[in-house]
Design a protein around this motif. Structure first.
Motif, PDB file in Angstrom:
ATOM      1  N   ARG A   2       0.952  -1.442  -0.056  1.00 38.28           N
ATOM      2  CA  ARG A   2       0.049   0.153   0.201  1.00 38.28           C
ATOM      3  C   ARG A   2       1.289   1.137   0.309  1.00 38.28           C
ATOM      4  NH1 ARG A   2      -4.757  -1.235   4.328  1.00 38.28           N
ATOM      5  NH2 ARG A   2      -5.995  -2.868   2.428  1.00 38.28           N
ATOM      6  N   THR A   6       1.881   1.490  -3.814  1.00 40.73           N
ATOM      7  CA  THR A   6       1.217   1.757  -4.463  1.00 40.73           C
ATOM      8  C   THR A   6       0.122   3.136  -4.220  1.00 40.73           C
ATOM      9  OG1 THR A   6      -0.889   0.707  -3.344  1.00 40.73           O
ATOM     10  CG2 THR A   6      -0.060  -0.412  -5.384  1.00 40.73           C
ATOM     11  N   ILE A  59      -1.315   4.271  -2.046  1.00 44.68           N
ATOM     12  CA  ILE A  59      -2.902   4.239  -1.230  1.00 44.68           C
ATOM     13  C   ILE A  59      -2.442   4.342   0.335  1.00 44.68           C
ATOM     14  CG2 ILE A  59      -4.997   2.902   0.286  1.00 44.68           C
ATOM     15  CD1 ILE A  59      -3.844   0.793  -2.628  1.00 44.68           C
ATOM     16  N   THR A  60      -0.980   4.547   1.526  1.00 43.20           N
ATOM     17  CA  THR A  60      -0.321   5.140   2.281  1.00 43.20           C
ATOM     18  C   THR A  60       0.752   5.354   2.566  1.00 43.20           C
ATOM     19  OG1 THR A  60      -0.033   2.877   3.256  1.00 43.20           O
ATOM     20  CG2 THR A  60      -2.212   3.217   3.946  1.00 43.20           C
ATOM     21  N   ALA A  61       0.696   6.536   3.423  1.00 39.29           N
ATOM     22  CA  ALA A  61       1.944   6.715   2.946  1.00 39.29           C
ATOM     23  C   ALA A  61       2.877   6.494   4.293  1.00 39.29           C
ATOM     24  CB  ALA A  61       2.334   8.692   3.194  1.00 39.29           C
ATOM     25  N   HIS A 120       1.427   6.701 -10.789  1.00 40.84           N
ATOM     26  CA  HIS A 120       0.740   5.979 -10.805  1.00 40.84           C
ATOM     27  C   HIS A 120       0.320   5.559 -11.618  1.00 40.84           C
ATOM     28  CE1 HIS A 120      -1.235   7.073  -6.545  1.00 40.84           C
ATOM     29  NE2 HIS A 120      -2.121   8.203  -6.917  1.00 40.84           N
ATOM     30  N   PRO A 146      -4.866  -6.189  -5.888  1.00 41.52           N
ATOM     31  CA  PRO A 146      -5.172  -6.694  -4.706  1.00 41.52           C
ATOM     32  C   PRO A 146      -5.509  -8.397  -4.723  1.00 41.52           C
ATOM     33  CG  PRO A 146      -6.680  -4.752  -5.377  1.00 41.52           C
ATOM     34  CD  PRO A 146      -6.201  -5.409  -6.955  1.00 41.52           C
ATOM     35  N   ARG A 182      -6.095   5.469 -15.127  1.00 46.73           N
ATOM     36  CA  ARG A 182      -4.774   5.783 -15.025  1.00 46.73           C
ATOM     37  C   ARG A 182      -4.012   6.627 -16.181  1.00 46.73           C
ATOM     38  NH1 ARG A 182      -6.520  -0.219 -13.445  1.00 46.73           N
ATOM     39  NH2 ARG A 182      -6.292  -0.118 -11.890  1.00 46.73           N
ATOM     40  N   GLU A 230      -9.565  -0.331  -3.853  1.00 47.91           N
ATOM     41  CA  GLU A 230      -8.255  -0.201  -3.429  1.00 47.91           C
ATOM     42  C   GLU A 230      -7.743  -0.489  -4.511  1.00 47.91           C
ATOM     43  OE1 GLU A 230      -7.584  -3.407  -1.128  1.00 47.91           O
ATOM     44  OE2 GLU A 230      -5.326  -3.263  -0.446  1.00 47.91           O
ATOM     45  N   LEU A 276      -9.343   1.229  -7.563  1.00 46.98           N
ATOM     46  CA  LEU A 276      -9.377   2.736  -7.788  1.00 46.98           C
ATOM     47  C   LEU A 276      -8.942   3.902  -7.152  1.00 46.98           C
ATOM     48  CD1 LEU A 276     -13.348   3.224  -7.701  1.00 46.98           C
ATOM     49  CD2 LEU A 276     -12.144   2.669  -9.283  1.00 46.98           C
ATOM     50  N   ILE A 277      -7.550   3.361  -5.840  1.00 48.83           N
ATOM     51  CA  ILE A 277      -7.297   4.658  -4.983  1.00 48.83           C
ATOM     52  C   ILE A 277      -5.492   4.414  -5.343  1.00 48.83           C
ATOM     53  CG2 ILE A 277      -9.305   5.714  -3.055  1.00 48.83           C
ATOM     54  CD1 ILE A 277      -7.797   3.587  -1.154  1.00 48.83           C
ATOM     55  N   CYS A 278      -5.369   3.448  -6.519  1.00 42.61           N
ATOM     56  CA  CYS A 278      -3.982   3.161  -6.406  1.00 42.61           C
ATOM     57  C   CYS A 278      -4.344   4.075  -7.662  1.00 42.61           C
ATOM     58  CB  CYS A 278      -3.081   1.964  -6.553  1.00 42.61           C
ATOM     59  SG  CYS A 278      -4.164   1.367  -8.005  1.00 42.61           S
ATOM     60  N   SER A 279      -4.737   4.442  -8.474  1.00 41.63           N
ATOM     61  CA  SER A 279      -5.126   5.756  -9.527  1.00 41.63           C
ATOM     62  C   SER A 279      -5.317   6.498  -9.399  1.00 41.63           C
ATOM     63  CB  SER A 279      -5.556   4.970 -10.559  1.00 41.63           C
ATOM     64  OG  SER A 279      -6.327   4.040 -10.465  1.00 41.63           O
ATOM     65  N   VAL A 280      -6.277   7.225  -7.471  1.00 43.31           N
ATOM     66  CA  VAL A 280      -7.301   8.273  -8.364  1.00 43.31           C
ATOM     67  C   VAL A 280      -6.845   8.495  -6.470  1.00 43.31           C
ATOM     68  CG1 VAL A 280      -8.972   9.689  -8.031  1.00 43.31           C
ATOM     69  CG2 VAL A 280      -8.956   7.340  -9.982  1.00 43.31           C
ATOM     70  N   ARG A 281      -6.562   9.732  -6.305  1.00 43.26           N
ATOM     71  CA  ARG A 281      -6.082   9.888  -4.276  1.00 43.26           C
ATOM     72  C   ARG A 281      -8.407  10.097  -3.702  1.00 43.26           C
ATOM     73  NH1 ARG A 281      -2.717  14.866  -3.448  1.00 43.26           N
ATOM     74  NH2 ARG A 281      -1.382  14.855  -5.112  1.00 43.26           N
ATOM     75  N   LEU A 289     -11.946  11.117  -5.446  1.00 47.01           N
ATOM     76  CA  LEU A 289     -12.924   9.566  -5.494  1.00 47.01           C
ATOM     77  C   LEU A 289     -14.304  10.208  -5.193  1.00 47.01           C
ATOM     78  CD1 LEU A 289     -12.851   7.186  -7.320  1.00 47.01           C
ATOM     79  CD2 LEU A 289     -12.123   6.531  -4.774  1.00 47.01           C
ATOM     80  N   LEU A 315     -10.330   1.882   3.609  1.00 44.75           N
ATOM     81  CA  LEU A 315      -9.071   0.907   3.845  1.00 44.75           C
ATOM     82  C   LEU A 315      -9.765  -0.304   5.181  1.00 44.75           C
ATOM     83  CD1 LEU A 315      -6.217   2.223   2.384  1.00 44.75           C
ATOM     84  CD2 LEU A 315      -7.758   0.369   0.940  1.00 44.75           C
ATOM     85  N   LYS A 329      -9.708   9.045  15.550  1.00 43.77           N
ATOM     86  CA  LYS A 329      -8.665   8.557  15.580  1.00 43.77           C
ATOM     87  C   LYS A 329      -7.798   8.722  14.363  1.00 43.77           C
ATOM     88  CE  LYS A 329      -7.445   5.623  19.614  1.00 43.77           C
ATOM     89  NZ  LYS A 329      -7.295   4.319  20.061  1.00 43.77           N
ATOM     90  N   TYR A 350      -4.641  10.314  11.155  1.00 43.90           N
ATOM     91  CA  TYR A 350      -3.641   9.377  10.757  1.00 43.90           C
ATOM     92  C   TYR A 350      -2.857  10.163   9.516  1.00 43.90           C
ATOM     93  CZ  TYR A 350      -5.150   5.059  13.012  1.00 43.90           C
ATOM     94  OH  TYR A 350      -5.794   4.042  13.249  1.00 43.90           O
ATOM     95  N   LYS A 351      -1.533   9.956   9.329  1.00 45.04           N
ATOM     96  CA  LYS A 351      -0.588  10.565   7.927  1.00 45.04           C
ATOM     97  C   LYS A 351      -0.905   9.669   6.677  1.00 45.04           C
ATOM     98  CE  LYS A 351       3.756  11.870   6.528  1.00 45.04           C
ATOM     99  NZ  LYS A 351       4.842  11.209   6.804  1.00 45.04           N
ATOM    100  N   ALA A 352      -1.662  10.367   5.702  1.00 46.62           N
ATOM    101  CA  ALA A 352      -1.565   9.461   4.915  1.00 46.62           C
ATOM    102  C   ALA A 352      -0.683   9.717   3.428  1.00 46.62           C
ATOM    103  CB  ALA A 352      -3.542  10.286   4.004  1.00 46.62           C
TER     104      ALA A 352
END
Lengths: 302, 436
Positions: free
Chosen positions: A47, A50, A52-54, A72, A79, A101, B212, B214-219, B223, B417, B430, B434-436
């Protein structure tokens, strides 16, 4: 060149640390197996790759640049928990994902058609996803992952749920993609696929990377110096250098021995055997990835 | 940014192409037209209920006192009650009213004979006539002269006395009220209808596990916004279709019935019906008000409507998106829906109080509080026009909706997620950090 380098990644969640100082390097044009028991941190690492998270700490470089949203389009991700819009048509859905994409419509249409034909789904392009069998849905998902010709393809347990025929089909496509220059990261705990497909492996256990390298190098490093020797008569050694661990008689008066070399050379062992019997076969017992995996995990579990 | 547009497009198209959208688009204006015209139609048909009543007056006190009206015709019969009943059986009359020889001090024994039961309206009509006559006779008997009595009587037309604001025409106040009600209700309705569509859309992507991919190509934020904007565009489209169709249907029905007929029904029905049926009275006022809409500041009202529609929708839409992201299924969403719905429902409940006193404390504070502002302020705009309160309300709402979208974005990106157990408010709190 490494297409992807992750340096000292740390990812913490409220209750636990998912990644603790994890660095990996994925060479371009290779198939990299990302291994580890369940809950080791593979998904967290993926993740981050990709985006998805940092990560909380550490950096990721893609093609020698810091990883950023512009990448991206060069990454395709399948997944482990994957799905599609059930009420959308296959073709439209693929078009949407391809365009998200960054593909242009004309190019996307051409590529989608090519892939649907290749995987035998052309007749299903105008059907809703919910009308497809599970195997067909998985093929559609695979197309969605690779349709934009990504440089790096990340597959999380790609074969789970596939029947053997489709498994083979997808495996061949993966090899073909590598031949065309794509880099593939495999996340799996199925060691047979690792054995068969991967050039490199990295093993994550309890949030840490415990092993990484070329598969053949790792296998060499985990050699046990045990040889399987089959002869037409029993053999035994008085010298300390060689030890017969196990001996059994097979059909047709063939004797199979497991012999460990404590000191000495392979040729020395061969000569010592030849002095006692005729050699039928002689090969080194190389540990398979399954064994290495279990040994490494066990060693780091204390 | 480019892919926000793609998402908007997709969200829009898949919904507009659905059959339910078409059905809703057609059904909406029909229902709307029905709300406007059915009470008027009922009034028209109710008054055509023409009855011929024979009156047998044994007392001789009621000569010429029963006046024929459009719905009631009276015939005074100088016969025995049994003969009158026989005539009734022959269906010469719809009913026979027997007035016995009565004592003015104790009038008893009025009887109505008929094969059908008497409608409440006709009954009260008859009772009123008898009562008035008896009261009149009693007054004359107690020494008041007929001329004095006539001079005492004041003709009061209740229908023209309205609770209009000082210095305002009654008709304009009616129109303001109608426009306020309708537009506030529309905003409420669309926020709920399309807000829950956002929630369901987000939940669908989450439970389908396409999220999952989708969000690997879009923030995640893109979205979310793409979805909110796309569905918002659907809402606007639907609304425009409704407006156009409603206008069409209104004009068509007006032409078929003839505007004067509706007006007539109104003039006739109003006196009795105003007291008996407040709903009907409202509806009649609504149709009244449509004619008087011109007396409102139309550009300000339209601009305000579009603003409160969009800002309210965006703010609540973001909250609905966050709820959809936080939960896995519709059942779990109930818990989080409640605090979001309460301010909206409160706004709609307090609407009549607000409209009754558009410049009161309640109205003021509810239009400053951003969660109720889209509904309440909208209801007030037709009364108040553009003033500082409107701009304050708009300013607070803008700040709040930007903040809400930001907050929702932070909940959304973590929530989509998270699978498994339903999160608590504490956990969602919380997620914000979280750091994104």
């Amino acid at each position: 060149m490494n297409i992807l380098e992750a340096n000292h990644l740390v990812k913490r969640y409220a209750e636990h640390t998912a990644l603790q100082d994890v660095s990996i390097a994925v060479p371009q044009g290779q198939i990299y197996g990302l291994l580890g028991p369940n809950g080791a941190g593979k998904t967290s690492l993926i993740r981050i790759i990709t985006q998805i998270t940092a990560p909380d700490e550490g950096t990721v470089n893609f093609m020698n640049e810091p990883l950023s949203p512009v990448h991206h389009q060069q990454i395709g991700y399948l997944p482990e928990e994957r799905g599609l819009y059930r009420k959308s048509k296959v073709g439209e859905q693929l078009m949407y994902l391809a365009q998200l994409r960054g593909m242009k419509e004309i190019e996307a249409r051409r590529r989608i058609r090519a892939w649907l034909e290749r995987l035998g789904l052309m007749d299903w392009a105008d059907k809703n996803v919910e009308d497809l069998s599970k195997g067909m849905q998985q093929k559609v998902q695979f197309i969605a992952t690779v349709v934009h010709q990504p440089l790096l393809i990340i597959l999380d347990e790609p074969f789970s749920g596939f029947d053997p025929v489709n498994s083979n089909l997808i495996r061949d496509e993966i090899l073909e993609l590598r031949r065309q220059g794509s880099t593939i990261i495999f996340s799996t705990h199925r060691m047979d696929t690792v054995e068969e497909l991967c050039d490199y492996v990295g093993l994550i256990h309890r949030s840490r990377k415990v092993l990484e390298g070329k598969k053949t190098d790792i296998k060499n490093a985990y050699k046990t110096h045990i040889f399987i020797v089959e002869t037409d008569a029993p053999v035994a050694f008085t010298e300390n250098g060689y030890e017969v661990l196990q001996s059994e008689q097979l059909e047709g008066a063939i004797y199979r021995h497991l012999i460990k070399i404590h000191a000495g050379t392979t040729n020395g062992l061969l000569q010592a055997c030849m002095a006692q019997a005729n050699i039928v076969s002689f090969r080194e017992q190389i540990p398979d990835m399954h064994e290495i995996f279990i040994r490494v995990v066990a060693a780091h579990s204390n | 940014m480019n892919n926000i547009w793609l998402i908007v497009q997709r969200e829009y198209l898949i919904r507009v192409r659905k059959k339910t959208f078409l059905i809703m688009s057609i059904l909406g204006p029909i229902l709307f037209g029905a709300i406007l015209f059915v009470p008027a139609l009922i009034a028209v048909f109710a008054s055509e209920d023409n009855k011929h009543i024979a009156v047998v007056d044994k007392s001789g006190l009621f000569k010429d006192k029963f006046e024929n009206s459009k719905s009631l015709t009276f015939t005074m019969l100088n016969v025995d009650i049994d003969q009158a009943k026989a005539a009734l059986k022959e269906k010469k009359y719809d009913g026979v009213l027997l007035i016995p020889a009565i004592e003015l001090s104790n009038p008893q024994g009025f009887t109505y004979f008929s094969e059908e039961s008497l409608s409440p309206m006709t009954k009260s009509n008859l009772e009123r006539t008898i009562r008035q006559q008896i009261e009149e006779l009693r007054m004359i008997r107690s020494g008041i002269k007929k001329e004095q009595l006539d001079s005492l009587r004041a003709k009061i037309d209740i229908a023209t006395v309205k609770m209009g604001k000082e210095g305002e025409k009654a008709s304009s106040s009616d129109a303001a009220m109608a426009v306020g009600y309708i537009s506030a209700f529309f905003i409420y309705f669309f926020i709920f209808l399309y807000g829950s569509q956002i929630m369901r859309g987000v939940m669908e992507e989450k439970t389908n596990r396409i999220i999952e991919v989708l969000i690997c190509s879009v923030r995640p934020f893109n979205l979310m916004m793409g979805k909110i904007i796309g569905i918002g565009a659907v809402a606007l489209t639907q609304f425009l279709i409704w407006v156009v169709l409603s206008l069409g249907i209104t004009i068509a029905i007006s032409m078929v019935l003839g505007l004067d007929k509706v007006a007539e029904a109104r003039a006739q029905g109003q006196l009795e019906q105003l007291q008996q049926n407040p709903d009907m009275a409202n509806a009649i006022e609504v149709s009244d008000a449509i004619a008087a809409v011109a007396s409102i500041n139309v550009p300000v009202t339209i601009a305000a409507f579009l603003f409160f529609f969009l800002a309210g929708y965006l703010m609540y839409g973001a909250m609905f998106a966050a709820i959809g992201a936080a939960v896995d299924n519709e059942t779990d969403s109930q818990q989080f829906m409640l605090p979001v719905s309460v301010p909206l429902i409160f706004a709609i409940i307090s609407l009549s109080a607000v409209i009754a006193n558009p410049n009161g404390q309640l109205a003021f504070w509810l239009s400053i509080i951003p969660l109720t502002a889209p509904v309440v302020m909208m209801a007030r705009v037709p009364f108040t026009g553009a003033n500082w309160e409107l701009f304050l309300s708009i300013a607070v709402l803008i700040v709040c909706f930007v903040g809400m979208v930001w907050l929702a974005g932070r909940i959304y990106r973590v929530g989509i997620l998270m699978y498994g157990k339903k999160p608590t408010y504490k956990e969602i709190g919380k997620w914000l950090f979280y750091k994104a």
